[in-house]
Design a protein around this motif. Structure first.
Motif, PDB file in Angstrom:
ATOM      1  N   LEU A 118     -14.527   2.771   1.420  1.00 43.33           N
ATOM      2  CA  LEU A 118     -14.618   3.337   0.087  1.00 43.33           C
ATOM      3  C   LEU A 118     -15.987   3.854  -0.434  1.00 43.33           C
TER       4      LEU A 118
ATOM      5  N   MET B 177     -14.952  -1.971  -8.035  1.00 44.75           N
ATOM      6  CA  MET B 177     -13.718  -2.638  -8.496  1.00 44.75           C
ATOM      7  C   MET B 177     -13.164  -3.556  -7.426  1.00 44.75           C
ATOM      8  N   ASN B 178     -13.206  -2.923  -6.277  1.00 48.32           N
ATOM      9  CA  ASN B 178     -12.606  -3.979  -5.292  1.00 48.32           C
ATOM     10  C   ASN B 178     -13.410  -5.187  -5.096  1.00 48.32           C
TER      11      ASN B 178
ATOM     12  N   PHE C 272      -7.470   2.544  -3.849  1.00 50.90           N
ATOM     13  CA  PHE C 272      -7.545   1.059  -3.955  1.00 50.90           C
ATOM     14  C   PHE C 272      -6.951   0.504  -2.944  1.00 50.90           C
TER      15      PHE C 272
ATOM     16  N   TYR D 234     -14.280   2.747  -7.056  1.00 55.87           N
ATOM     17  CA  TYR D 234     -13.287   1.880  -6.149  1.00 55.87           C
ATOM     18  C   TYR D 234     -13.763   0.842  -5.519  1.00 55.87           C
TER      19      TYR D 234
ATOM     20  N   GLN E  88       0.786  -0.942  -0.120  1.00 59.97           N
ATOM     21  CA  GLN E  88       0.021  -0.153   0.077  1.00 59.97           C
ATOM     22  C   GLN E  88       0.876   1.173  -0.095  1.00 59.97           C
TER      23      GLN E  88
ATOM     24  N   GLU F 185     -12.662  -2.305   4.005  1.00 63.31           N
ATOM     25  CA  GLU F 185     -12.090  -1.556   3.076  1.00 63.31           C
ATOM     26  C   GLU F 185     -13.197  -1.037   2.100  1.00 63.31           C
ATOM     27  N   THR F 186     -14.082  -2.091   1.661  1.00 66.83           N
ATOM     28  CA  THR F 186     -14.990  -1.726   0.446  1.00 66.83           C
ATOM     29  C   THR F 186     -15.937  -0.929   1.162  1.00 66.83           C
TER      30      THR F 186
ATOM     31  N   TRP G  89      -4.869  -1.969  -2.305  1.00 66.35           N
ATOM     32  CA  TRP G  89      -3.770  -2.817  -3.048  1.00 66.35           C
ATOM     33  C   TRP G  89      -3.156  -3.771  -1.991  1.00 66.35           C
TER      34      TRP G  89
ATOM     35  N   SER H 123     -11.605  -8.423  -6.977  1.00 64.64           N
ATOM     36  CA  SER H 123     -11.294  -9.531  -5.670  1.00 64.64           C
ATOM     37  C   SER H 123     -11.840 -10.540  -5.927  1.00 64.64           C
TER      38      SER H 123
ATOM     39  N   SER I 233      -3.214   5.536  -4.162  1.00 68.02           N
ATOM     40  CA  SER I 233      -4.632   5.398  -4.669  1.00 68.02           C
ATOM     41  C   SER I 233      -5.408   5.044  -3.325  1.00 68.02           C
TER      42      SER I 233
END
Length: 123
Positions: A86, A97-98, A32, A94, A25, A82-83, A34, A102, A30
Motif C-alpha cells: 500500500l 489505517m491497516n 484495503f 490505507y 477480498q 500488504e502494508t 479486508w 489491525s 478497495s
C-alpha cells in the motif's frame, strides 16, 4: 504427539486463511486488505479465548487450536507485505489505517475474548 496436533491444526488453518481471504477480498472494491484483516481478527478472538480458558483446556488442545490452527490462520507476514505494498502504491492512508486498525482491533479482540472466556470458565 504435540507436533502432530500442531500439524493438523495448521493443515486446517492455512487453507481456511487463504479461502477466507479470497472470499472476503472479492466482496470489497478497495485497496484495503479486508481479507487479511478479517482472518487476523478472528485469530485474535480465538487465541484470546483459548488463553482466557488457560488451565481449563488440556495442553494438547492448546497446541492444536492455538499454535497449529491460529498460527496458520493468522498472518503477520502478509499483513506486513500488504502494508508495504500500500505504501509503495502511495496509498498512505490505507497503509496507516491497516497498521493502526489491525493492531488496535487485534488487541481489542484478544482482550475481549480473554476476559469473556475467563469470566465464563472461572466464575
Amino acid at each position: 504427539m504435540t507436533l502432530v496436533l500442531i500439524f493438523v491444526g495448521a493443515a486446517v488453518g492455512a487453507p481456511l486463511r487463504y479461502l477466507t481471504d479470497r472470499a472476503v477480498q472479492s466482496r470489497h472494491d478497495s485497496l484495503f486488505p479486508w481479507g487479511t484483516f478479517s482472518v487476523n481478527l478472528v485469530g485474535c478472538l480465538i487465541l484470546g479465548a483459548l488463553t482466557g480458558a488457560g488451565t481449563a483446556l488440556p495442553t494438547p488442545a492448546l497446541a492444536l487450536a492455538g499454535t497449529g490452527f491460529c498460527g496458520a490462520l493468522t498472518t503477520y507476514s502478509t499483513f506486513s507485505y500488504e502494508t508495504l505494498r500500500l505504501a509503495e502504491q502511495k496509498a498512505y492512508f490505507y497503509a496507516a489505517m491497516n497498521t493502526l486498525v489491525s493492531i488496535i482491533a487485534g488487541l481489542g479482540a484478544a482482550l475481549l475474548a480473554y476476559t469473556t472466556t475467563r469470566a465464563i470458565v472461572f466464575q
